[in-house]
Scaffold this motif. Sequence first.
Motif, PDB file in Angstrom:
ATOM      1  N   ARG A 133       0.838  -1.203   0.000  1.00 58.69           N
ATOM      2  CA  ARG A 133       0.000   0.000   0.000  1.00 58.69           C
ATOM      3  C   ARG A 133       0.875   1.255   0.000  1.00 58.69           C
ATOM      4  NH1 ARG A 133      -4.327   2.028   4.418  1.00 58.69           N
ATOM      5  NH2 ARG A 133      -4.919   3.885   3.264  1.00 58.69           N
ATOM      6  N   ARG A 192       1.806   2.081  -3.566  1.00 63.86           N
ATOM      7  CA  ARG A 192       0.657   2.647  -4.294  1.00 63.86           C
ATOM      8  C   ARG A 192       0.375   4.086  -3.856  1.00 63.86           C
ATOM      9  NH1 ARG A 192      -2.116  -0.485  -7.838  1.00 63.86           N
ATOM     10  NH2 ARG A 192      -1.654  -2.694  -7.731  1.00 63.86           N
ATOM     11  N   ASP A 193       0.437   4.342  -2.562  1.00 66.36           N
ATOM     12  CA  ASP A 193       0.195   5.698  -2.064  1.00 66.36           C
ATOM     13  C   ASP A 193       1.256   6.672  -2.565  1.00 66.36           C
ATOM     14  OD1 ASP A 193      -2.055   4.842  -0.749  1.00 66.36           O
ATOM     15  OD2 ASP A 193      -1.229   5.045   1.276  1.00 66.36           O
ATOM     16  N   VAL A 204       0.662   7.453  -6.247  1.00 69.40           N
ATOM     17  CA  VAL A 204      -0.425   8.415  -6.430  1.00 69.40           C
ATOM     18  C   VAL A 204       0.061   9.835  -6.114  1.00 69.40           C
ATOM     19  CG1 VAL A 204      -2.663   9.165  -5.504  1.00 69.40           C
ATOM     20  CG2 VAL A 204      -2.303   6.766  -6.085  1.00 69.40           C
ATOM     21  N   ARG A 205       0.822   9.968  -5.052  1.00 69.63           N
ATOM     22  CA  ARG A 205       1.349  11.299  -4.706  1.00 69.63           C
ATOM     23  C   ARG A 205       2.279  11.831  -5.788  1.00 69.63           C
ATOM     24  NH1 ARG A 205       0.763  12.893   0.896  1.00 69.63           N
ATOM     25  NH2 ARG A 205      -0.412  11.275   1.967  1.00 69.63           N
TER      26      ARG A 205
END
Length: 130
Positions: free
Chosen positions: A47, A50-51, A54-55
């Motif tokens: 995770r 993925r985070d 995205v950032r």
Amino acid sequence: MTQQEFMERTGITPTAEDFDYIHAVYLNTSMNKDEFCKDFKKHGDSRIIRDVHVRVLNYEMKCERQKEVIDNLTDFLIGKAHAYDDTDFRKEAVGLVGEMEVVKRTIEFGLPLWDEDRMVVLSMIEGQGK
């Protein structure tokens, strides 16, 4: 790296959408294909990754929007500098994108060159002759 290369190295068969994500993450690393695939097998569904991804995407979009605003403002300032015959507008444009970019845009717009512009062009020509 292609999807086929990824599948051969990892034994993972991602969907096209998942591979788009995997490929984007790969392109933003300094790892070679083998290193990336080995690490992805361990941490690919993290995770955190993925985070962070995205950032990064959001940051890149924000930077692109800011670049567009700066480009538009630069063109506006160059136009106003010539419309009002005021080099203060030009100086502000130079502060945004640099002297060579302002001269380049001035030429592209078909506007007359000021002494400052001519000096930049001449210094470029002299630099080429060395």
